[in-house]
Structure formats: structure tokens, C-alpha cells
Design a protein around this motif. Structure first.
Motif, PDB file in Angstrom:
ATOM      1  N   ALA A 128       0.817  -1.220   0.000  1.00 43.78           N
ATOM      2  CA  ALA A 128       0.000   0.000   0.000  1.00 43.78           C
ATOM      3  C   ALA A 128       0.848   1.266   0.000  1.00 43.78           C
ATOM      4  O   ALA A 128       0.406   2.308  -0.485  1.00 43.78           O
ATOM      5  CB  ALA A 128      -0.932   0.004   1.220  1.00 43.78           C
ATOM      6  N   ARG A 132      -0.803   2.806  -3.479  1.00 43.04           N
ATOM      7  CA  ARG A 132      -1.924   3.262  -2.676  1.00 43.04           C
ATOM      8  C   ARG A 132      -3.247   3.194  -3.450  1.00 43.04           C
ATOM      9  O   ARG A 132      -4.255   2.727  -2.924  1.00 43.04           O
ATOM     10  CB  ARG A 132      -1.658   4.697  -2.212  1.00 43.04           C
ATOM     11  N   VAL A 135      -4.691  -0.337  -3.688  1.00 45.94           N
ATOM     12  CA  VAL A 135      -5.259  -0.830  -2.433  1.00 45.94           C
ATOM     13  C   VAL A 135      -6.564  -0.105  -2.117  1.00 45.94           C
ATOM     14  O   VAL A 135      -7.538  -0.724  -1.671  1.00 45.94           O
ATOM     15  CB  VAL A 135      -4.238  -0.695  -1.289  1.00 45.94           C
ATOM     16  N   GLU A 136      -6.603   1.186  -2.408  1.00 42.00           N
ATOM     17  CA  GLU A 136      -7.857   1.923  -2.192  1.00 42.00           C
ATOM     18  C   GLU A 136      -8.967   1.354  -3.066  1.00 42.00           C
ATOM     19  O   GLU A 136     -10.118   1.265  -2.638  1.00 42.00           O
ATOM     20  CB  GLU A 136      -7.669   3.417  -2.492  1.00 42.00           C
TER      21      GLU A 136
ATOM     22  N   LEU B 107      -2.555  -0.653   7.853  1.00 45.84           N
ATOM     23  CA  LEU B 107      -2.955  -0.401   6.466  1.00 45.84           C
ATOM     24  C   LEU B 107      -3.377   1.058   6.310  1.00 45.84           C
ATOM     25  O   LEU B 107      -2.995   1.723   5.345  1.00 45.84           O
ATOM     26  CB  LEU B 107      -4.106  -1.338   6.065  1.00 45.84           C
ATOM     27  N   SER B 110      -0.342   3.161   6.060  1.00 44.43           N
ATOM     28  CA  SER B 110       0.257   3.089   4.714  1.00 44.43           C
ATOM     29  C   SER B 110      -0.519   3.937   3.724  1.00 44.43           C
ATOM     30  O   SER B 110       0.037   4.458   2.760  1.00 44.43           O
ATOM     31  CB  SER B 110       0.279   1.643   4.212  1.00 44.43           C
ATOM     32  N   LEU B 111      -1.813   4.042   3.947  1.00 42.10           N
ATOM     33  CA  LEU B 111      -2.677   4.782   3.014  1.00 42.10           C
ATOM     34  C   LEU B 111      -2.872   6.233   3.422  1.00 42.10           C
ATOM     35  O   LEU B 111      -3.651   6.952   2.792  1.00 42.10           O
ATOM     36  CB  LEU B 111      -4.060   4.095   2.940  1.00 42.10           C
ATOM     37  N   ARG B 113      -4.414   7.261   5.957  1.00 42.27           N
ATOM     38  CA  ARG B 113      -5.804   7.410   6.394  1.00 42.27           C
ATOM     39  C   ARG B 113      -5.949   7.148   7.893  1.00 42.27           C
ATOM     40  O   ARG B 113      -7.024   6.782   8.361  1.00 42.27           O
ATOM     41  CB  ARG B 113      -6.716   6.473   5.600  1.00 42.27           C
TER      42      ARG B 113
END
Lengths: 429, 169
Positions: A128, A132, A135-136, B107, B110-111, B113
Motif C-alpha cells: 500500500a 496506494r 489498495v484503495e 494499512l 500506509s494509506l 488514512r
């Protein structure tokens, strides 16, 4: 004598707990054992003595990823006994519910479990950081699928709204409005996902599978159809046990299924696609062609493309079903219990899921048989590993292990369902 | 609800209420619901923990309450600042069946968020049997976690007011 042993004690990024034993003697792979060590879950025995109305809530608990599959095979088998013919709108809602499960299950597998193999990451968290958007997309696909499950099933995991004869509650047309927007976006994301996966480096391997899947006169199969194979099998679900056999192997808590006359076979997206490509709409076939997917794909590493194609189809089909939806006059039809044996086979995301129930006159379950897709694919997974390992003997231990694990993940095994699965042990002599 | 009235604090209670000490999250959520300011939303999450990443979108402050594996002292409370350095590693190689809070947090990190302020209260469990009640030590920890979260909510409220004041100054 040169012996090399590869032992993977816990196979990562698969659904459940399993191990792999690989024994190499004098440069020849002489034993591959995919061992499932999850405890047996005894669902078939647990169902005995329960009322048939309880079955759907119990079998939904077998899997958090594919509970709809268990509910669908269960409900159709019991309705087979009770002689229930459901309203066409109920049939459409069940297919719509299955679309939701295919979208969330395939979306999760492609991005969270399978894609890191091709791009050289240990897991989706590491992937990710560099991918990114991909994965989103996966998370958004999962969310879109789950929205359908929530609306039709009452909740995303272990849904509770399916009942014998229909649903406890059916949605009004207006309730689909937000889901439609989400599915339209999911379709675009699925196309992007297909194009992304088409750029992956795929090992060159061809396998001579016997594909087994449902086939329906008009539809890409989900809830109905004959069980057919690439070797000419064509039977009804009631004839399943005359052609297929479940047998024990000493190293696994999951039964292995074979075709009595020909041995191992493959179920799942590759089999469905190979046997039913002509049932896909032309625009979906065109997207598959543009991604480089052959009409019959025999390279298990390319199964990730088939899953992406099936997500696109599931989004299209869901949107079609919603556009055509008219609520049924009644959410379910009631039926009196009666004695008999019911059979059903439906297409779980990972392949055909067979259920058989014998009911007493009062509707009590006297006996049941549940054959999940992963139990059916264990034989071909072992054969895949044998072929891949044989071609990869020059690799060091870590690289060989990675290749073997990827061979397993190609088939998205759901070990929890089958143990009802991975450690890898390689023994090189 | 206007934008300024939108809840800004999320308390995510993780756990299965019917699995012994796994119910500590839902138990804390139940007690907190008694009296909470409008800016705080409670979320019960029993199954799909990965969906936390969507659930905390838009919340500046997040508390996660979950049971922890037994490591010696049932009822012991661990407070982790999850916005800090990663505290877990190697976990997302498991199945999506076993995707837990740690995986969701990493996760999300990593994003990009991850909420700017995210704290976990983890209570060491003793038993996770089907249908079993909370064990006494974990039940006793529920009230302590509730008090500590309320205290943090009050401090956050005061801190956010100051930040708002500074922004408007």
C-alpha cells in the motif's frame, strides 16, 4: 542421495491455517502434501437434529468471507425437499446477494492477498505504501460488495435475512439508490483493477485441468444450473455424489474430493470462465480479451485476471438486476415440512459448493453433506505445486517457498471452510 | 446536522459480546452511551474490522477499545498511542479472516488514512468462551476504561477549544 526439504509451517495470505510439506529427492519432487491443520469444525454433525429453518443461520457461520454461498446452497437444497418454487423477484434478489459476495471476496483476494506476490511485497500493508491507489480500489470494491450484503442480508458478515422460501424482508426500490451509485463506481474500479493486474509478470505454466462448474442455459452461473466439466460431465446437483467422492488423507483435517472416474479437478473462477465465457455479456468479454485473457485460461497464476473480470460482471449483473427489480407480493412463501432429501450446488466465489440435506417429516435435519470448493481444489493445488516446484528447483529455499505459496494463493483457498489450511515443509534429499 | 455539529470523536468498540472477555469493548461502549456529548459517536464493530478504515474517515480523534490476548494479568489495561510509530509488524500476511485492529491501523497508516489522534485501550482477557460472561478482573476493568476515556474526552474538548480559539485569533 540428495534430499531437500521445504517446510512452511504456516502459509500466509490464505483464508485459514495450513502447511505445506515438499520432499525433493535427487532433483525430483516426490511428495507434495498440503496439510490443513485447522481443527475439524463438525458442521455436518452440528446440523443434525436442528430444524431446517435454523440451517441458514448456522451454515452462514462457516465462513465470514463467503457466508452467502453457504446460505444459497442451503436454502436451495431445503427448498428442493419442500417443493418450494420462489417468486422470480426472490430469485433475482438472491442472485443480487451473490453478486455482492463475489465483489467483496474477489476484491479482497486480488488486492489484499494475491497482488503482493506479483509485485514482490510481503503483504498488502507494505504494498500500500507504493500502490496506494490499487489498495484503495480493493477497499472500495469490498465496501461496494458489502453494501449489497448489508441491504439484502441485514449485515455484511454472517447475514441473517435469508429464509426458507425467500427473505424475512425485501427492500423497496428506493433503497437501492445509494447502492447503484456505489456499484457504478465499483465497475470502473474493477476495470482499473483488471488493467492493473494485466501488467503483472506471470510465470509461464500450463496445466491440464478438468474444469468443473455450474452451467445454466441463460446465465453466467451463480445459483442454478447443471454441474458440467471440460471432460463432458453433465449432471444435476442430485447426481453429485454418484460422480464425486470425498476421501480422507492422513495429513489434513479437510477431506479431499475427486472425480470417481478421473481424479482431481478444478473449481472456481478459472473453471467458471472456461466453461461459461459465452454467458458473459460481449462488453465484459471484450474487456477480458483486452487484458490478454484467453477464452480458456490454463495458467493458474493468471486466475487473478479472471477474478477481476468476474467482479466487472458481478457489478454489471447487479446493476441489471436492480434496474429490473419489482418487489415481490410477499417476501417469502411458506411451506409445510416434509420428509425427503434435497440437493443444491451454487457457485461460491471459490467454486461450486454442494449441499445435501435429509429431512424428517417435522423438518428436522437427519443428515447433511457440505462439500466446499477448497476441499475440491486441494488435489489440483498439490499438482500445481509439484509442477511449479519441478520447474523451480534451482531456486534457493526462500524463493522456492515464495513460488510454492503463490501457487496455493492462485486458487484463493478458504481453509477455514475446507476444515472444515499453511505451514511449508520442503524436504530435499 | 451542520458541519460544525458533526461528531468529531469516534469510540470504536471491538469485540463479540458473546465470547467471554472479547465483550470488553462492547461493555465499555454500553457504559459510555449513558452520557456522552453530541460530538462523540460510538461504533460497535464485531466482525469486519477492516471497515474501521472507512468508519474513522472524517473523525479527528479516535479511541479503539478491544480485548487483548492473555499475557499474564487478566484485566490489565494497556493504553497505546497508535498515531505514533508502528507497534505491530508482519501481521497482514495472515488471512483476511484474521484481519484485526493492528492490521487495519497499519494499512490505514500506509494509506495516510490514520486519524491524527488515535488511542487504543486494550484489556488483557482471561477467557474467550462462547456464551461466557466477562471474567471478574475484566469486568472490573470496564469501569476504569470508561473513566479514563471520559477524562481523555474532557481534556480533548478543552484542547480542541484552545486550538479553535488559536485558529480564530
Amino acid at each position: 542421495m540428495a534430499t531437500r526439504t521445504l517446510k512452511v509451517d504456516y502459509i500466509a495470505r490464505v483464508e485459514g491455517e495450513s502447511l505445506l510439506d515438499l520432499h525433493i529427492r535427487d532433483g525430483v519432487v516426490d511428495a507434495v502434501r498440503l496439510g490443513i491443520f485447522e481443527p475439524p469444525r463438525f458442521f455436518e454433525a452440528l446440523l443434525r437434529g436442528r430444524g431446517c429453518g435454523e440451517v441458514l443461520d448456522i451454515v452462514a457461520r462457516i465462513c465470514g468471507i463467503c457466508p452467502v454461498a453457504y446460505q444459497m446452497s442451503g436454502v436451495h437444497a431445503i427448498e428442493h425437499v419442500l417443493g418450494i418454487a420462489v417468486d422470480p423477484a426472490i430469485r433475482a434478489l438472491r442472485r443480487l446477494l451473490y453478486c455482492g459476495e463475489w465483489i467483496e471476496s474477489h476484491g479482497l483476494h486480488i488486492v489484499m492477498l494475491h497482488a503482493p506476490d506479483f509485485l514482490g511485497y510481503p503483504d498488502a500493508v507494505a504494498m500500500a505504501r507504493d500502490h496506494r491507489d490499487a489498495v484503495e480500489r480493493g477497499l472500495a470494491l469490498k465496501k461496494a460488495g458489502n453494501e449489497l450484503l448489508r441491504l439484502l442480508g441485514g449485515r455484511e458478515i454472517h447475514p441473517v435475512n435469508v429464509r426458507i422460501g425467500g427473505f424475512y424482508r425485501v427492500p423497496r426500490r428506493a433503497e437501492f439508490a445509494p447502492v447503484v451509485e456505489s456499484l457504478k463506481r465499483a465497475r470502473d474500479l474493477a476495470i482499473e483493477t483488471l488493467r492493473w493486474t494485466a501488467t503483472f509478470p506471470f510465470p509461464d505454466i500450463t496445466r491440464d485441468y478438468e474444469f468443473v462448474a455450474l452451467r445454466h442455459p441463460d446465465e453466467y452461473p451463480m445459483n442454478a444450473g447443471h454441474i458440467v466439466s471440460s471432460a463432458g460431465l453433465d449432471i444435476t446437483p442430485a447426481e453429485y455424489e454418484s460422480e464425486f467422492l470425498e476421501r480422507q488423507v492422513p495429513y489434513s483435517t479437510a477431506l479431499h474430493s475427486v472425480l470417481k472416474r478421473r481424479g482431481t479437478y478444478l473449481v472456481g473462477p478459472m473453471a467458471r470462465y472456461a466453461l461459461n465465457r459465452d454467458r458473459l455479456p460481449p462488453e465484459v468479454r471484450a474487456l477480458a480479451d483486452a487484458a490478454g485473457l484467453d477464452p480458456v485460461c490454463r495458467n493458474p497464476f493468471r486466475s487473478i485476471l479472471v477474478r477481476a473480470v468476474e467482479i466487472i460482471y458481478a457489478c454489471d449483473e447487479a446493476l441489471r438486476l436492480i434496474a429490473d427489480y419489482e418487489p415481490p407480493a410477499r417476501p417469502f412463501v411458506a411451506a409445510e415440512p416434509r420428509t425427503g432429501i434435497g440437493y443444491a450446488c451454487t457457485e461460491a466465489p471459490r467454486g461450486i459448493l454442494y449441499h445435501r440435506y435429509r429431512l424428517a417429516g417435522d423438518g428436522t435435519i437427519e443428515d447433511s453433506r457440505l462439500v466446499p470448493p477448497t476441499a475440491q481444489n486441494q488435489g489440483v493445488i498439490e499438482e500445481d505445486i509439484r509442477q511449479v516446484a519441478t520447474a523451480s528447483l534451482d531456486l534457493d529455499q526462500d524463493a522456492l517457498q515464495a513460488k510454492c505459496e503463490q501457487s496455493i494463493r492462485n486458487h484463493d483457498p478458504c481453509i477455514s471452510c475446507a476444515a472444515h489450511f499453511l505451514q511449508l515443509r520442503v524436504d530435499r534429499t | 446536522m451542520s458541519g460544525s455539529d458533526r461528531p468529531s470523536v469516534l469510540v470504536a468498540a471491538i469485540g463479540n459480546p458473546d465470547r467471554g472477555d472479547d465483550a470488553v469493548g462492547p461493555a465499555v461502549a454500553s457504559r459510555l452511551r449513558d452520557s456522552l456529548p453530541a460530538r462523540v459517536r460510538i461504533l460497535d464493530r464485531g466482525g469486519d474490522v477492516l471497515a474501521l478504515i472507512e468508519a474513522w474517515d472524517g473523525f479527528s480523534d479516535v479511541f479503539v477499545v478491544d480485548a487483548a490476548a492473555p499475557i499474564g494479568r487478566p484485566g490489565r489495561i494497556h493504553r497505546l498511542d497508535l498515531a505514533g510509530p508502528a507497534v505491530l509488524d508482519g501481521f497482514a500476511r495472515n488471512s483476511t479472516h484474521a484481519f484485526g485492529v493492528g492490521e487495519a491501523v497499519e494499512l490505514a497508516r500506509s494509506l495516510n488514512r490514520l486519524p491524527r489522534h488515535i488511542v487504543a485501550y486494550l484489556v488483557e482477557g482471561e477467557q474467550f468462551d462462547l456464551g461466557a460472561p466477562l471474567s471478574p478482573a475484566v469486568a472490573a476493568a470496564v469501569e476504569i476504561v470508561v473513566r479514563r476515556i471520559r477524562r481523555e474526552l474532557a481534556l480533548l474538548s478543552s484542547q480542541r477549544r484552545k486550538e479553535g480559539g488559536a485558529e480564530h485569533a
